[in-house]
Design a protein around this motif. Sequence first.
Motif, PDB file in Angstrom:
ATOM      1  N   CYS A 113      11.244  10.254 -30.654  1.00 13.06           N
ATOM      2  CA  CYS A 113      12.647   9.924 -31.605  1.00 13.06           C
ATOM      3  C   CYS A 113      12.269   9.205 -32.865  1.00 13.06           C
ATOM      4  N   THR A 114      12.067  10.086 -33.517  1.00 12.45           N
ATOM      5  CA  THR A 114      11.602   9.787 -35.395  1.00 12.45           C
ATOM      6  C   THR A 114      12.817   8.982 -36.056  1.00 12.45           C
ATOM      7  N   ASP A 115      14.073   9.521 -35.278  1.00 11.66           N
ATOM      8  CA  ASP A 115      15.082   8.383 -36.381  1.00 11.66           C
ATOM      9  C   ASP A 115      16.562   8.612 -34.937  1.00 11.66           C
ATOM     10  N   TYR A 116      16.047   7.784 -34.085  1.00 11.20           N
ATOM     11  CA  TYR A 116      16.951   6.500 -33.457  1.00 11.20           C
ATOM     12  C   TYR A 116      18.923   6.282 -33.775  1.00 11.20           C
ATOM     13  N   LEU A 117      19.037   6.191 -33.536  1.00 11.50           N
ATOM     14  CA  LEU A 117      20.620   5.254 -33.729  1.00 11.50           C
ATOM     15  C   LEU A 117      20.646   3.588 -33.373  1.00 11.50           C
ATOM     16  N   GLU A 118      19.425   3.501 -32.373  1.00  8.91           N
ATOM     17  CA  GLU A 118      20.096   2.295 -31.534  1.00  8.91           C
ATOM     18  C   GLU A 118      18.856   1.468 -31.790  1.00  8.91           C
ATOM     19  N   ASN A 119      18.899   0.245 -32.452  1.00 11.31           N
ATOM     20  CA  ASN A 119      17.446  -0.462 -32.360  1.00 11.31           C
ATOM     21  C   ASN A 119      17.397  -1.517 -30.720  1.00 11.31           C
ATOM     22  N   ASN A 120      16.849  -1.881 -30.580  1.00  8.23           N
ATOM     23  CA  ASN A 120      15.876  -2.925 -29.062  1.00  8.23           C
ATOM     24  C   ASN A 120      17.099  -2.075 -28.198  1.00  8.23           C
ATOM     25  N   GLY A 121      17.414  -0.834 -28.120  1.00  7.63           N
ATOM     26  CA  GLY A 121      17.980  -0.308 -27.184  1.00  7.63           C
ATOM     27  C   GLY A 121      17.333  -0.638 -25.335  1.00  7.63           C
ATOM     28  N   TRP A 122      18.519  -0.226 -24.351  1.00  7.27           N
ATOM     29  CA  TRP A 122      17.915  -0.247 -22.913  1.00  7.27           C
ATOM     30  C   TRP A 122      17.865   0.464 -22.562  1.00  7.27           C
ATOM     31  N   TYR A 123      18.428   1.914 -22.578  1.00  4.15           N
ATOM     32  CA  TYR A 123      18.031   2.830 -21.659  1.00  4.15           C
ATOM     33  C   TYR A 123      17.603   4.105 -22.986  1.00  4.15           C
ATOM     34  N   TRP A 124      17.076   5.148 -22.707  1.00  4.60           N
ATOM     35  CA  TRP A 124      17.139   6.494 -24.053  1.00  4.60           C
ATOM     36  C   TRP A 124      18.174   7.125 -23.260  1.00  4.60           C
ATOM     37  N   ASP A 125      19.306   7.501 -25.159  1.00  7.66           N
ATOM     38  CA  ASP A 125      20.069   8.750 -24.830  1.00  7.66           C
ATOM     39  C   ASP A 125      19.778   9.768 -26.040  1.00  7.66           C
TER      40      ASP A 125
END
Length: 276
Positions: free
Chosen positions: A24-36
């Motif tokens: 993903c090249t623009d994800y809304l969550e930094n340092n997240g645990w699980y892919w959504d």
Amino acid sequence: MKLFVALLAVGLPALAAAHSWIVCTDYLENNGWYWDVAKCRGWPRAATTFNLRHGIFGATNTYTHRLDNHPEERGLCKKSRDDDRWYEADTPMAAYYQGQKVVLTHPANNHVSESNCRYRSQIDWENLMFVVDGNEDPCCINSTKLIQIMDMGVSPYGRYLSDEVLSTYPKPGFQNVPKFCEDPEDAMGTYNFTIPTDLKPGRHTFVWKWIRDPAVSPFTTCWEADVFATKAERDAFYVATGRSTEDMWDFYQIHNIVDGMIMDPVDPSVNEVITG
């Protein structure tokens, strides 16, 4: 000057051992645990072709791509640039604004030094972001068309480091994969980089380059993005294309983490009653 290419993935296609790529090249969550998938607003080249949206996060398929020891003999990007062909309705191109912190996601593919479950000496050597000078793909990893815009750091590794160092997140570099032990192959990691404030508005190609080990050729991923001068302009574009205009948030800033577990948030009003 057209800039903005992010080098996407690589692995040995002849073998089953893919190493990593940007999903993903623009994800809304930094340092997240699980892919959504719902948190992804932008995709790399040919994401539909390689089933990045609907497939298992981290699945290799035919997407993996590794530069050999002579990258000038093979294109730097897995697919040559063709914006009309490679970006589709459910895998659209990202849009950024000057000064934005952009979050990227990638699968771990076993390359994390984690004292709780795996080897301690998985190397992380170099993690760079480039934008491309011009409208054509660079020939190779040493191309003068690649303009470095950020060094995203390296993760700690080594048999002599403490358990605390190797199991504490977030980390710099590639090994920022908090739930690695739950799924060493497909767990999600995140990077972040900042769009230069002097990057000219327009469409650019970005390239991500990861060197897992200096003895191994670079791994790369490429993508395009439209860059706007202001967040308001970028937001208007995302609204017009049916996408969220939320700002990126950081997982560790909105959750209370104790011993690796998410705890219920503390209600300040309750504290006031108890301490008052």
